[in-house]
Design an enzyme around this catalytic site. Structure first.
Site, PDB file in Angstrom:
ATOM      1  N   SER A 155       8.952   0.276   1.399  1.00 30.42           N
ATOM      2  CA  SER A 155       8.955   0.352  -0.119  1.00 30.42           C
ATOM      3  C   SER A 155      10.373   0.214  -0.263  1.00 30.42           C
ATOM      4  CB  SER A 155       8.370   2.186   0.734  1.00 30.42           C
ATOM      5  OG  SER A 155       8.092   2.134  -0.875  1.00 30.42           O
ATOM      6  N   ARG A 225       6.239  15.049  -8.248  1.00 26.72           N
ATOM      7  CA  ARG A 225       5.838  15.099  -6.631  1.00 26.72           C
ATOM      8  C   ARG A 225       4.360  14.683  -6.851  1.00 26.72           C
ATOM      9  NH1 ARG A 225       7.570  12.780  -2.272  1.00 26.72           N
ATOM     10  NH2 ARG A 225       7.676  14.291  -0.382  1.00 26.72           N
ATOM     11  N   ASP A 319      -3.300   1.106   2.618  1.00 28.61           N
ATOM     12  CA  ASP A 319      -2.515   0.565   1.283  1.00 28.61           C
ATOM     13  C   ASP A 319      -2.250   0.414  -0.341  1.00 28.61           C
ATOM     14  OD1 ASP A 319       0.319   1.338  -0.512  1.00 28.61           O
ATOM     15  OD2 ASP A 319       1.681   0.192   1.443  1.00 28.61           O
ATOM     16  N   HIS A 352       0.097   4.074   1.897  1.00 25.21           N
ATOM     17  CA  HIS A 352       1.463   3.731   1.928  1.00 25.21           C
ATOM     18  C   HIS A 352       2.066   4.538   2.999  1.00 25.21           C
ATOM     19  CE1 HIS A 352       5.009   2.132  -0.017  1.00 25.21           C
ATOM     20  NE2 HIS A 352       5.439   3.070  -0.152  1.00 25.21           N
ATOM     21  N   ASP A 353       1.834   5.775   3.428  1.00 30.67           N
ATOM     22  CA  ASP A 353       1.944   6.255   4.523  1.00 30.67           C
ATOM     23  C   ASP A 353       2.322   5.623   5.759  1.00 30.67           C
ATOM     24  OD1 ASP A 353       3.925   8.561   2.755  1.00 30.67           O
ATOM     25  OD2 ASP A 353       2.599  10.254   2.630  1.00 30.67           O
TER      26      ASP A 353
END
Lengths: 379, 197
Positions: A155, A225, A319, A352-353
């Site tokens: 990232s 968040r 992602d 994405h994680d």
């Protein structure tokens, strides 16, 4: 508490102090600063086996093992780094560094400004990926590392690895650029802006000087968040993990009812306790500003033309924050330049994680690549 | 791929060339070209195992689907584009050939010759689909979707104004010069576009 097999064990964070001012992209400079870092493994006699790990938005220098002060605090990339793991600390000297402007120990908005004796707060300058890389280069100088075997990140960390290759080409043998992008899309910036607005409009933000007021813009950080978390997970993963599961006792109210609501609120609560709002604002801006091709009229290949490193680029199929197409832009630019590059597009459901998770094919590619890096004789 | 197949392709690739190997598999051919011809090479493959194998070997590999084309690559951005024993597995044959001729100054294509005499015996006499060393699959599990022959590929090139710079047909380790469409198992073509001279 014993450490699990393959763990680097208990690690002690270290600190390096820099008194020479660091000029920043914004035009200001930071007079003196400290960087917090951890190291794992042993630097060889030739100083040629060092790997630098660059962190993403909310992470730190604590990359692997158990923090000495809080042993249950496991490093954020512990599944990747350790003895016998893809980044094998038996053969590499691995460095995790906390970036300038962060809130985990390196100098940042929560640090005391020696000029005023109070926390920097809003007065802390806006830092960029280039600034971080410059600061990391000084850390490397301090550790006696002229050239890294590899620089690696996911990232925003991948952007730093990429930045190293054209900013300090002679200091990087290999760059592992994972789940990254050559710049942010308008959509990416839009999400960041919503997150920033949540913080900036929190009544307890006090234009960034909330520390002086003895408060924290908890509400803003929480919303920021939550927005972030939505973009880190794929639609299918969210459906699988939470679906439409509900708690029946909260029906017809605004209390968390659907599982996904509870999850987001839990993540938001956790995050808002430990993260600094000024840091969050600055890191999202650093993301927005990162755009190496800006100086070359949008020509990414030309922007990367100084790079002499060899590259491993990895993306994940689901992602949608930094989609495979964005990684392929980097790959294509490197191909156009005739750089050595390999590209793996990992089929993974997590979004994405995925770059933080333990996917066997992903880890096999990194492992195979670093095998070659270890086998190479340092030039 | 045996030693003879490697050496035919190696002979057609210039020292220090930029080479793109489509469907590069585990990267063995490209690895040899890098070692023996000092090429700047990239492989493309879709399979995870092949990507990992290439990375292990230290061969540049890009994980991508050939059927989606070579859109990102500039015209004549490579000296040689290789498609080794993969054309028979591709649906859009014309597209991939055109794309290869666009991206590479020269193209090397190799494929199993379906008109090899043993294949003809199996289909013509026994009435079964050919299975051999070069066609190692049964009808129900073959990845091959295009069945064609040396003669057909000659015609294909002629009809499209594609120049055949070199052609070699082999059977095992042997070069076949007589009746190649009958006695040849594997065909090697070195082609280029007329228009590009």
């Amino acid at each position: 508490m014993t450490s699990s097999p393959g763990s680097v064990g208990i690690v002690q964070a270290q600190k390096m102090r820099f008194d020479e001012p660091l000029p920043l992209q914004c035009g200001r400079s930071i007079a003196g600063y400290e960087l917090v870092y951890e190291t794992y493994g042993t630097l060889n006699a030739e100083r040629s086996n060092a790997i630098l790990i660059c962190h993403a938005l909310n992470a730190s220098h604590h990359v692997a093992g158990q923090a000495s002060d809080v042993p249950e605090n496991i490093g954020w990339w512990d599944n990747m780094i350790g003895p016998g793991k893809p980044v094998d600390t038996n053969r590499f000297f691995v460095i995790g560094v906390n970036n300038l402007g962060s809130c985990f120990g390196s100098t940042g908005p929560t640090s005391i400004d020696p000029a005023t004796g109070a926390a920097y707060g809003a007065s802390f300058p806006l830092v960029t990926v280039e600034d971080w890389v410059d600061a990391q280069a000084r850390l490397a100088d301090g550790l006696g590392i002229e050239r890294f075997a590899a620089i690696m990140g996911g990232s925003l960390g991948g952007m730093q690895a990429l930045c190293w290759t054209f900013r300090y080409p002679e200091r990087v043998r290999h760059a592992l650029v994972i789940a990254a992008a050559p710049n942010l899309s308008a959509q990416n910036i839009a999400f960041n802006e919503v997150a920033r607005q949540a913080i900036l409009t929190d009544p307890e933000f006090f234009e960034g000087n909330f520390i002086a007021h003895g408060v924290k813009p908890i509400r803003g950080l929480r919303v920021a968040r939550m927005i972030g978390h939505i973009t880190y997970i794929s639609d299918e993963q969210m459906a699988e993990k939470f679906g439409r599961q509900t708690r029946p006792d909260t029906k017809f109210s605004f209390a968390p009812e659907f599982q996904i609501e509870s999850y987001l609120q839990y993540q938001a609560d956790k995050f808002s306790q430990y993260f600094d709002a000024n840091t969050y604002l600055r890191i999202t801006k650093a993301l927005d500003y990162f755009d190496p091709a800006l100086s070359t009229g949008g020509d990414l290949a030309r922007a990367l033309s100084a790079a002499t490193a060899k590259f491993l680029v990895i993306s994940f199929t689901t992602d949608w924050r930094f989609s495979p197409a964005r990684s392929r832009e980097i790959v294509q630019a490197l191909l156009d330049n005739g750089s050595d590059v390999s590209y793996a597009e990992i089929t993974a459901p997590h979004g994405h994680d995925a770059f933080l998770l333990d996917d066997p094919r992903y880890h096999a590619v990194v492992n195979a690549y670093l095998d070659r890096v270890a086998a190479e004789r340092a030039r | 791929m045996n030693r003879r197949e490697h050496s035919i392709i190696e002979g057609w690739v210039g020292r220090g060339n930029r080479v793109l190997d489509l469907g590069c598999g585990d990267g063995e051919l490209l690895g040899n070209l890098v070692a023996n011809r000092e090429v700047r090479g990239y492989g493309i493959d879709i399979a995870d195992d092949n990507v990992i194998a290439c990375v292990k070997r230290g061969v540049n590999v890009i994980q991508s689907d050939l059927e989606s084309g070579l859109a990102g690559f500039g015209d004549h951005s490579f000296d040689t584009v290789i498609l080794s024993q993969t054309l028979q597995q591709i649906h859009r044959v014309e597209t991939i050939i055109n794309e290869m001729l666009r991206v590479g100054r020269e193209v090397i294509v190799t494929f199993p010759n379906f008109a090899y005499w043993r294949h003809r015996v199996q289909l013509g006499v026994r009435g079964t689909m050919p299975v051999s060393k070069t066609l190692p699959y049964e009808w129900y599990n073959t990845p091959n979707v295009r069945m064609f022959t040396v003669r057909e590929f000659d015609r294909f090139c002629a009809a499209r104004g594609i120049t055949i710079v070199d052609r070699e047909v082999s059977s095992g380790e042997r070069k076949v010069t007589f009746a190649p469409n009958l006695l040849g198992q594997l065909a090697f073509y070195r082609i280029r576009n007329n228009r590009s001279g």
